[in-house]
Scaffold this motif. Sequence first.
Motif, short mmCIF file in Angstrom:
data_model
loop_
_atom_site.label_atom_id
_atom_site.label_comp_id
_atom_site.label_asym_id
_atom_site.label_seq_id
_atom_site.Cartn_x
_atom_site.Cartn_y
_atom_site.Cartn_z
N MET A 1 -2.09 -1.82 -10.54
CA MET A 1 -1.58 -2.29 -8.41
C MET A 1 -3.07 -3.03 -8.46
N SER A 2 -3.54 -3.92 -8.90
CA SER A 2 -4.78 -4.98 -8.51
C SER A 2 -3.99 -6.65 -8.65
N ASP A 3 -2.65 -6.15 -9.49
CA ASP A 3 -2.46 -7.63 -8.26
C ASP A 3 -1.14 -7.49 -6.99
N LEU A 59 4.66 -1.31 -2.66
CA LEU A 59 4.28 -0.18 -2.19
C LEU A 59 5.24 1.29 -2.55
N THR A 60 6.20 0.74 -3.81
CA THR A 60 6.93 2.27 -4.50
C THR A 60 7.04 1.86 -5.78
N GLU A 77 -2.49 5.60 -4.46
CA GLU A 77 -2.84 4.17 -5.03
C GLU A 77 -3.13 3.08 -4.17
N LEU A 78 -2.01 2.70 -3.13
CA LEU A 78 -1.58 2.14 -2.31
C LEU A 78 -3.72 2.34 -0.99
N GLY A 84 -6.64 3.11 4.19
CA GLY A 84 -6.04 3.50 6.10
C GLY A 84 -4.64 2.91 6.56
N LEU A 85 -4.58 2.13 5.34
CA LEU A 85 -3.15 0.79 5.98
C LEU A 85 -1.81 1.54 5.81
#
Length: 92
Positions: A1-3, A59-60, A77-78, A84-85
Amino acid sequence: MSDVQLVDVLRALADPIRLEIVRHLADGTAHPKTSDLWPFDVQKSTLSHHFKTLRESGLTRTIVNGRQHDIQLRKAELDERFPGLIDSVLRG
């Protein structure tokens, strides 16, 4: 997720079909990628392209169970990466 980059997420969400897919996935469960289950009047290859774009943007995730491929929103994770996005996008 950091990428995962915000610009890639926003670019993926800019398409109306991909945005609708994300809204559908917001219930938190994994959904089959079978094209006849999605309410879009597009070719199977086009729908596959949308799924690929969502996956590559972060996103998925795709869950493979034998021959069945499911798609799931990476909401937790997002939310951690971009607080809040997703909720803002879903309300919009």
